[in-house]
Design an enzyme around this catalytic site. Sequence first.
Site, PDB file in Angstrom:
ATOM      1  N   HIS A 196      70.739 101.236  50.164  1.00  0.00           N
ATOM      2  CA  HIS A 196      70.279 101.922  48.961  1.00  0.00           C
ATOM      3  C   HIS A 196      71.118 101.570  47.731  1.00  0.00           C
ATOM      4  O   HIS A 196      70.758 101.921  46.616  1.00  0.00           O
ATOM      5  CB  HIS A 196      70.254 103.436  49.176  1.00  0.00           C
ATOM      6  CG  HIS A 196      71.603 104.086  49.210  1.00  0.00           C
ATOM      7  ND1 HIS A 196      72.412 104.085  50.309  1.00  0.00           N
ATOM      8  CD2 HIS A 196      72.274 104.773  48.258  1.00  0.00           C
ATOM      9  CE1 HIS A 196      73.524 104.732  50.047  1.00  0.00           C
ATOM     10  NE2 HIS A 196      73.472 105.167  48.803  1.00  0.00           N
ATOM     11  N   CYS A 320      86.431 117.658  36.062  1.00  0.00           N
ATOM     12  CA  CYS A 320      85.708 118.744  35.392  1.00  0.00           C
ATOM     13  C   CYS A 320      84.300 118.917  35.940  1.00  0.00           C
ATOM     14  O   CYS A 320      83.626 119.895  35.618  1.00  0.00           O
ATOM     15  CB  CYS A 320      85.642 118.472  33.895  1.00  0.00           C
ATOM     16  SG  CYS A 320      87.243 118.238  33.111  1.00  0.00           S
TER      17      CYS A 320
END
Length: 460
Positions: A196, A320
Amino acid sequence: MPYFDTASAAPLHPVARQALQASLDEGWADPARLYREGRRARMLLDAAREAAAEAVGCRPDELVFTPSGTHAVHSGMAGVLAGRRRVGGHLVVSAVEHSSVLHAAELHAAGGGRVEEVPVDRFGRVSASSYGELVGPATALACLQSANHEVGTVQPVAEVAEVCAAAGVPLLVDAAQSLGWGPVPGNWSVLCASAHKWGGPAGVGLLAVRKGVRFSPQGPADERESGRSPGFVNLPAAVAAAASLRAVRAEADAEAARLRILVDRLRRRVARLVPDVEVVGHPDLRLPHLVTFSCLYVDGETLLHGLDRAGYSVSSGSSCTSSTLTPSHVLRAMGVLSEGNVRVSLPGGTTAAEVNGFLEVLPGLVAGVRERLGVVEAGPAADPEAESLELDALGLRCPQPVIELARAIGRVPVGGTVTVLSDDEVARLDIPAWCAMRGQTYVGEAPRPLGTAYTVRRAV
């Protein structure tokens, strides 16, 4: 709506789609059976194996299909480590390997093996000499990715393979990110890849083990795929994977040249258009379609959501955007800024207009995130408050500790210090990176009962 995250998964290539549909009709039977449907399925499987082996650069009988690239990595590492257990339990990996390699290394260590990591430079690249210093008579296996999945840096596989061969140590190469662009050079021993990543269907991996490598498949014995990948092969997906690999290879040189121009544009213009940004990864020795940059004083998750709303699908290694609030192990090993990190990996066919559109929206989005976070850097105070300051940033998350440091540095004289007390793991990486970007001096860190104290000396 541009999709810019092929390093995670590439869109299904048209050739893969065609091959998948055709083989669903012709390749549904058991290829181990002797009746005509089985013989037809066997012919398809053999042809797919030959095509994949040609692209990899190995013999067809050295290659097996696996349920995924991760499965290939785990099976490859376990098989070599078991086959060479009499040599020793020493495993050498680079610090920036894919998590599939590092998780397998953790399992090996938990079972009593010894694992050593090879450091990388600030571009994320290893040196062959570093491998030479670690591999030895008790080393069972060394691992090295062909190109990094987060920053695109290409590794010196051929040189490392030569060092390992001189020491009698097999080298396993995770080629997931690079195989669609070309064969992996050098005398590697084991190679793993995932379909993939190049536009094949998900759920197909490749595992190539060259003749002469001591390999002991783990788990119950199975007669399929040389015993190295048990279970019934997903034949239609394997056929589509091999067909798409051959197709993308035929297009690779022309597409690489075209995408490299677009990525060079991104590298130059992001640095010019966005203040306080660090473009990471090797400027030259890199994949042609991938660029990563980190934005100071930016919440990475907010930035990615903003880009998504603007129609751009990108990824990030930023702490983050992670529920663990820890920085990417790749960025940490490189010692570069992690906050506000964006990875752009262009699919084939990306146009200049799409890249230009991304460059148009990015600066405004970054500025908007910084404005919402209240980013204001303090200028030098006429009368500094003190020779040293200590900031309590406990409970604040990336990028807030660095923002607080930027606000305070002007409150001490040149030569004075600011100490940031933080319990955010990311500060360990981002405060030194901020110092490098701002020309300040990073003094070091010290443990405290509630966190870690990071001390910076004002140099300018």
